[in-house]
Design a protein around this motif. Structure first.
Motif, PDB file in Angstrom:
ATOM      1  N   ILE A 156      -2.359 -20.467   7.191  1.00 53.96           N
ATOM      2  CA  ILE A 156      -3.932 -18.906   7.725  1.00 53.96           C
ATOM      3  C   ILE A 156      -2.820 -18.003   8.559  1.00 53.96           C
TER       4      ILE A 156
ATOM      5  N   ASN B 102      -3.375 -13.871  10.011  1.00 55.65           N
ATOM      6  CA  ASN B 102      -4.172 -13.759  10.846  1.00 55.65           C
ATOM      7  C   ASN B 102      -3.445 -11.770  10.939  1.00 55.65           C
TER       8      ASN B 102
ATOM      9  N   GLY C  24      -2.397 -17.813  13.882  1.00 57.42           N
ATOM     10  CA  GLY C  24      -2.312 -17.537  12.654  1.00 57.42           C
ATOM     11  C   GLY C  24      -0.389 -18.268  12.361  1.00 57.42           C
TER      12      GLY C  24
END
Length: 326
Positions: free
Chosen positions: A110, A112, A123
């Protein structure tokens, strides 16, 4: 910073299937960011999808090169997705995707990318630049630092984010960097006049009549020194307008000389109320106020969503803020 920009690029290159995400009720910076990244991924033939709780607003669909955000929740169970890039989201809850992310079982990376100073750094890789005027400004630097081509399509999408998040370069988020980037994007072929005209010249007679009624309700909560007003679903129905067509009132109220901050409350269709804080004062941070109600944003512009009707929400807000602003 440069190391993070390179790291993100490497993750994109090695990923097999990417999901681009932004927050609910997306605005120009959110849609512009996802659209710009989508055009880049198309250019390098990288399989990807998009997700947002709400589709692209009709106003933004008027622009060329803007993509229509998808809201199929089945994408969250697609195990082929190994990289999720979440843009312009301060936290997962306000973005409306917290529960989806919690239920992911195949552990994708992830990333961010955001400019809100209330960002929760959720993230695996966090590129959060709070001094940036917009997330599209951060993406511009991502493309430049990695020597990636910024096409006419990408330039247009990035400029939409810059113009909308700076209110056509008039709000406190405007800085020398944002103006310089805008100049480069226009040189790359982004149509500044087209973006500006659609963004500014978008008010019908009915919208302005409704604005008049909303301004008539303006009041100041003396204990907190906050000027506020509101709009209901009944107001919208009587004028045959949608939620998105009353955007911009909070920013307009920045012209007020009274009050430490202004607050505009908008009743939504699902029994909730959306609040938008604005201020031009250096000694007031409205993002900390929005956080009290589960929201977030910037020091001078922030928002939140609460359950209840307008009058219930107004009462809760003043009860909460009574001891927060002196």
């Amino acid at each position: 910073m440069n190391q993070i920009l390179k790291q993100i690029y490497n993750q994109i290159i090695t990923a097999q299937h990417i999901l681009l995400v932004t927050h609910q009720n997306p605005v120009g910076d959110a849609v512009g960011s996802v659209s710009a990244m989508s055009h880049f991924l198309q250019k390098i033939n990288k399989p990807h999808q998009t997700y947002c709780v709400h589709n692209t607003p009709e106003k933004l669909k008027k622009y060329p090169h803007i993509i229509n955000l998808q809201n199929d929740i089945q994408v969250w169970s697609d195990e082929s997705i190994d990289l999720i890039i979440i843009m312009d989201c301060g936290d997962l809850k306000y973005a409306g995707i917290e529960e989806f992310v919690k239920k992911i079982t195949h552990s994708p990376m992830i990333i961010n990318i955001d400019h809100h100073n209330t960002n929760k750094k959720f993230g695996h890789i966090n590129l959060v630049v709070s001094q940036a005027s917009s997330t599209t400004e951060i993406l511009y630097n991502f493309f430049k630092k990695n020597n990636l081509p910024i096409t006419k399509q990408i330039s247009f999408c990035l400029l939409i984010g810059l113009i909308t998040d700076t209110e056509n370069f008039t709000n406190p988020g405007t800085n020398s960097q944002s103006l310089s980037i805008a100049s480069h994007l226009i040189e790359n072929g982004a149509n500044f006049n087209l973006i500006k005209n659609i963004f500014i010249k978008n008010k019908s007679i009915n919208i302005l009549k409704l604005w008049g009624e909303i301004f008539y309700r303006l009041n100041k909560h003396e204990a907190t020194d906050i000027v506020y007003t509101y709009v209901t679903q009944k107001d919208l129905q009587e004028k045959n307008l949608t939620d998105n067509e009353v955007e911009g009132i909070a920013n307009f109220l920045n012209n007020l000389e009274e009050g430490k901050a202004c607050l505009v409350l908008k009743e939504l269709t699902e029994g909730k109320v959306k609040g938008s804080f604005r201020t031009t004062r250096d000694d007031v941070d409205v993002s900390t106020l929005a956080q009290l109600f589960g929201g977030g944003g910037h020091k001078k512009a922030a928002g939140f969503t609460m359950e209840g009707d307008i009058q219930e929400v107004i009462k809760k807000i003043w009860e909460t803020l009574q001891n927060k602003i002196k």
